[in-house]
Motif scaffolding. Structure first.
Motif, mmCIF file in Angstrom:
data_model
loop_
_atom_site.group_PDB
_atom_site.id
_atom_site.type_symbol
_atom_site.label_atom_id
_atom_site.label_comp_id
_atom_site.label_asym_id
_atom_site.label_seq_id
_atom_site.Cartn_x
_atom_site.Cartn_y
_atom_site.Cartn_z
ATOM 1 N N UNK A 20 0.840 -1.203 0.000
ATOM 2 C CA UNK A 20 0.000 0.000 0.000
ATOM 3 C C UNK A 20 0.872 1.248 0.000
ATOM 4 N N UNK A 21 1.881 1.268 0.844
ATOM 5 C CA UNK A 21 2.778 2.422 0.885
ATOM 6 C C UNK A 21 3.569 2.558 -0.418
ATOM 7 N N UNK A 22 3.919 1.425 -1.022
ATOM 8 C CA UNK A 22 4.619 1.480 -2.305
ATOM 9 C C UNK A 22 3.727 2.075 -3.383
ATOM 10 N N UNK A 23 2.444 1.701 -3.377
ATOM 11 C CA UNK A 23 1.488 2.272 -4.333
ATOM 12 C C UNK A 23 1.370 3.783 -4.131
ATOM 13 N N UNK A 24 1.287 4.212 -2.878
ATOM 14 C CA UNK A 24 1.218 5.647 -2.588
ATOM 15 C C UNK A 24 2.519 6.336 -2.999
ATOM 16 N N UNK A 25 3.638 5.686 -2.722
ATOM 17 C CA UNK A 25 4.958 6.259 -2.992
ATOM 18 C C UNK A 25 5.207 6.441 -4.490
ATOM 19 N N UNK A 26 4.896 5.402 -5.265
ATOM 20 C CA UNK A 26 5.182 5.458 -6.708
ATOM 21 C C UNK A 26 4.089 6.175 -7.495
ATOM 22 N N UNK A 27 2.825 5.985 -7.075
ATOM 23 C CA UNK A 27 1.725 6.530 -7.868
ATOM 24 C C UNK A 27 1.334 7.942 -7.517
ATOM 25 N N UNK A 28 1.214 8.232 -6.223
ATOM 26 C CA UNK A 28 0.716 9.542 -5.788
ATOM 27 C C UNK A 28 1.858 10.497 -5.454
ATOM 28 N N UNK B 205 3.403 -3.132 -10.679
ATOM 29 C CA UNK B 205 4.178 -3.641 -11.823
ATOM 30 C C UNK B 205 3.850 -2.848 -13.083
ATOM 31 N N UNK B 206 2.559 -2.572 -13.320
ATOM 32 C CA UNK B 206 2.166 -1.790 -14.495
ATOM 33 C C UNK B 206 2.769 -0.394 -14.457
ATOM 34 N N UNK B 207 2.759 0.223 -13.292
ATOM 35 C CA UNK B 207 3.317 1.564 -13.164
ATOM 36 C C UNK B 207 4.817 1.563 -13.460
ATOM 37 N N UNK B 208 5.490 0.490 -13.058
ATOM 38 C CA UNK B 208 6.925 0.398 -13.320
ATOM 39 C C UNK B 208 7.217 0.146 -14.798
ATOM 40 N N UNK B 209 6.407 -0.691 -15.445
ATOM 41 C CA UNK B 209 6.661 -1.060 -16.833
ATOM 42 C C UNK B 209 6.198 0.030 -17.797
ATOM 43 N N UNK B 210 5.019 0.607 -17.542
ATOM 44 C CA UNK B 210 4.407 1.538 -18.496
ATOM 45 C C UNK B 210 4.595 3.003 -18.142
ATOM 46 N N UNK B 211 5.096 3.307 -16.938
ATOM 47 C CA UNK B 211 5.261 4.699 -16.486
ATOM 48 C C UNK B 211 3.955 5.482 -16.643
ATOM 49 N N UNK B 212 2.949 5.094 -15.871
ATOM 50 C CA UNK B 212 1.617 5.670 -15.981
ATOM 51 C C UNK B 212 1.632 7.147 -15.607
ATOM 52 N N UNK B 213 0.727 7.923 -16.257
ATOM 53 C CA UNK B 213 0.649 9.350 -15.935
ATOM 54 C C UNK B 213 -0.108 9.569 -14.633
ATOM 55 N N UNK B 214 -0.141 10.832 -14.186
ATOM 56 C CA UNK B 214 -0.703 11.156 -12.878
ATOM 57 C C UNK B 214 -2.185 10.814 -12.785
ATOM 58 N N UNK B 215 -2.942 11.058 -13.850
ATOM 59 C CA UNK B 215 -4.390 10.813 -13.817
ATOM 60 C C UNK B 215 -4.689 9.338 -13.570
ATOM 61 N N UNK B 216 -4.027 8.470 -14.329
ATOM 62 C CA UNK B 216 -4.250 7.031 -14.163
ATOM 63 C C UNK B 216 -3.779 6.580 -12.783
ATOM 64 N N UNK B 217 -2.683 7.150 -12.301
ATOM 65 C CA UNK B 217 -2.182 6.781 -10.975
ATOM 66 C C UNK B 217 -3.193 7.122 -9.887
ATOM 67 N N UNK B 218 -3.840 8.293 -10.010
ATOM 68 C CA UNK B 218 -4.848 8.675 -9.024
ATOM 69 C C UNK B 218 -6.083 7.782 -9.109
ATOM 70 N N UNK B 219 -6.426 7.346 -10.315
ATOM 71 C CA UNK B 219 -7.556 6.428 -10.462
ATOM 72 C C UNK B 219 -7.234 5.088 -9.791
ATOM 73 N N UNK B 220 -6.022 4.594 -10.024
ATOM 74 C CA UNK B 220 -5.606 3.344 -9.391
ATOM 75 C C UNK B 220 -5.601 3.481 -7.866
ATOM 76 N N UNK B 221 -5.178 4.644 -7.380
ATOM 77 C CA UNK B 221 -5.183 4.899 -5.944
ATOM 78 C C UNK B 221 -6.612 4.876 -5.394
ATOM 79 N N UNK B 222 -7.569 5.466 -6.141
ATOM 80 C CA UNK B 222 -8.969 5.456 -5.713
ATOM 81 C C UNK B 222 -9.543 4.054 -5.639
ATOM 82 N N UNK B 223 -9.174 3.206 -6.606
ATOM 83 C CA UNK B 223 -9.640 1.815 -6.583
ATOM 84 C C UNK B 223 -9.082 1.093 -5.354
ATOM 85 N N UNK B 224 -7.835 1.382 -5.011
ATOM 86 C CA UNK B 224 -7.231 0.775 -3.814
ATOM 87 C C UNK B 224 -8.008 1.162 -2.559
ATOM 88 N N UNK B 225 -8.430 2.425 -2.475
ATOM 89 C CA UNK B 225 -9.202 2.877 -1.319
ATOM 90 C C UNK B 225 -10.526 2.118 -1.227
#
Length: 568
Positions: A157-165, A228-248
């Motif tokens: 969870x912290x890794x998702x916050x660290x890399x995505x948000x 893994x997707x964020x590391x491979x594809x280098x997702x932009x901020x919008x998609x990262x925030x969407x992924x974060x919302x799904x995690x919540x």
């Protein structure tokens, strides 16, 4: 007990859902790898200094003796509030140093600050674990597996916050730890409360636990995939925030249980017992014995009230026949409630402590040095390693709780048998690490993560079954001291020393700059020593399993947990 509610109502499940959030944020010690590199580069520390900070990280996380004592005297919300305050104070000081807001903070001060920061994990974990195990006393392994499982997911969870948000910013992560964790604690502490436990097996309860386990697995798979997707594809901020919302949303899944119980309540059972005897007695978990424990006039009104003094009301103090002498209070037997000093003189207690120390103490050595192990093996992005370890740690914790609960109920198989199995696997895993065979790093980390998680989820219910729930918080937290003790011996004194010696040798040969070590020799000796440590742990866990098998045959003879008849 203040705030106690009737059994079968929604608050225990609301409390379990809130405990999930507290366990996730309370695993902040697991994200040491995410900001350890910044501590080394910004503050100019050596690897041994860094590993000693890792020891401080583990000491703080597992120094739970004080919360273990106070959880019997203070309400859970106060325990959580103290944990949030420790988090704010400790991580705040580390953030000031890493962000260079304050210069020249001494090493010893940051060491103490990290101890205080991660000690919040002990307060938060003790508060929710003790409360929920008392709220669900017949499903100890399942509850321990769920809560420890979510705690194991905290690194992901912290890794998702660290890399995505936070976009890989250690300073932002430390600021989030400083402010975010206390905020969540304040929001959740009202819902984590003691409730009257249900003392009968309930099919719907098993279904609710299964739903929670499935939700946690879905969260774990989602976190692994998104990172893994964020590391491979280098997702932009919008998609990262969407992924974060799904995690919540996935973290909120356990709230579906009390919501369902609200919308579709079960019809109340009609009692065939007269009102004069339906609620004026408290009965034990043994349905075959209707002898009351306490009368209604007592201030204790449910099994979960472990805060009252027991000496004056102990039914073992009886008037002797003849001249009115008082019979001596007998010592408790395994399976009954032990006081802490009584548990300390038992061989089973020290066997469980040593097995946990050898298994978890060796595993935490790899966790504390995970970033350096990855760099030495040629892995550039070590956050993937942490996410993999976190997910497999979660699988081990959740699976260890569920599998041990199944076999203990239907086969009366002692839980420590799974510590035997996992420590055997850990021996092979450390040999695999030491051999440095190409392509085996990820598989080795995955295996170690699973085994590491099983050690936690098996130790917790085993301690409660051998020594009872009354002083469980103190007993459990004392055994947890095996974690930082292992970190001190195997990580701080062994791994850090070997790493720095090899780095110095490579610097003399012109292969590195002296601060970074490359190649399998950086940790080979460490891994071989850890393999020997787990070999000893395997032997001790076999001895423990054989010794306590009669206890499990007594407690689970009817297919579900029953208090020993002598404890009445």
């Amino acid at each position: 007990m203040p705030g106690a509610v009737k059994e079968g109502s929604r608050p225990p499940w609301v409390g379990l859902a809130a405990a999930v959030w507290v366990q996730v944020v309370g695993g902040s010690s697991s994200c040491f790898t995410l900001y350890s590199t910044s501590l080394k580069s910004v503050l100019g520390y050596s690897q041994q200094q860094l590993t000693m900070l890792g020891v401080a990280n583990d000491i703080g996380e597992n120094l739970g003796m004080i919360p273990g004592v106070l959880c019997n005297r203070f309400p859970p919300w106060l325990v959580l509030l103290i944990g949030g305050g420790a988090c704010f104070l400790g991580y705040g000081l580390i953030w000031l140093a890493v962000s260079e807001t304050v210069f020249g903070l001494p090493y010893w001060l940051l060491w103490i600050a990290l101890c205080i920061a991660t000690n919040s994990c002990a307060w938060l974990g003790t508060g929710v674990l003790v409360t929920n195990m008392r709220n669900f006393p017949l499903s100890r392994g399942t509850v321990a597996g769920i809560l420890k499982g979510y705690g194991g997911l905290s690194a992901a969870v912290y890794t998702e916050i660290y890399t995505g948000v936070l976009r890989n910013s250690p300073m932002k992560l430390l600021l989030f730890l400083t402010l975010g964790i206390p905020t969540i604690c304040v929001a959740m502490m009202y819902f984590v409360r003691p409730c009257t436990p249900s003392l009968e097996d309930d099919a719907s309860e098993h279904g609710h636990f299964l739903f929670t386990q499935i939700a946690s697995v879905a969260l774990g798979l989602y976190l692994l995939t998104s990172i893994v997707l964020d590391d491979v594809l280098s997702l932009n901020s919008t998609i990262s925030y969407i992924l974060f919302g799904i995690m919540i949303l996935l973290l909120m899944a356990p709230l579906a249980i009390p919501l369902k119980m609200t919308l579709y309540p079960r019809p109340k059972k009609v009692s065939l017992i007269g009102p004069s005897s339906s609620s004026d007695k408290l009965y034990t978990a043994d349905s075959d014995n209707s002898e009351p424990l306490l009368a209604a006039s007592s201030s204790t009104t449910n099994l979960g009230d472990f805060q009252e003094a027991d000496e004056s009301s102990d039914v073992d103090i009886l008037l002797a026949e003849g001249e009115g002498a008082v019979k001596k209070k007998r010592r408790p037997k395994r399976g009954e409630d032990f006081e802490f000093r009584q548990a300390l003189i038992k061989a089973d207690f020290w066997l469980l402590f040593l097995v946990f120390f050898l298994g978890v103490g060796s595993g935490v050595t790899v966790l504390n040095n995970l970033a350096q192990i990855g760099i030495a093996s040629g892995v550039n992005d070590t956050t993937i390693l942490l996410c993999l370890f976190s997910f497999c740690n979660f699988v081990g914790r959740l699976g260890g709780g569920a599998v041990s609960e199944y076999f203990v109920r239907w086969k009366m198989l002692p839980r420590p048998i799974w510590m035997v199995c996992t420590q055997i696997i850990m021996v092979g895993t450390y040999v695999l690490f030491a051999s440095a065979i190409y392509g085996t790093l990820y598989a080795s980390i995955a295996l170690l993560g699973i085994c590491f998680g099983v050690q936690f989820s098996v130790m917790v219910p085993t301690a409660s079954e051998l020594f009872g729930l009354k002083h469980f918080g103190l007993i459990y937290n004392f055994i947890l001291l095996g974690n930082p003790l292992g970190a001190l011996l195997f990580s701080g004194l062994l791994a850090g020393y070997v790493y720095d010696q090899e780095a110095a040798r490579q610097e003399q040969m012109g292969l590195s700059d002296g601060s970074t070590c490359l190649g399998p020799e950086c940790f080979r000796i460490t891994f071989l020593v850890l393999a020997g440590v787990c070999s000893l742990g395997t032997l001790l866990s076999i001895i423990l399993t054989v010794r306590i098998r009669p206890v499990y045959q007594m407690l689970y003879a009817g297919g579900s947990f029953r208090l020993p008849s002598s404890s009445h």
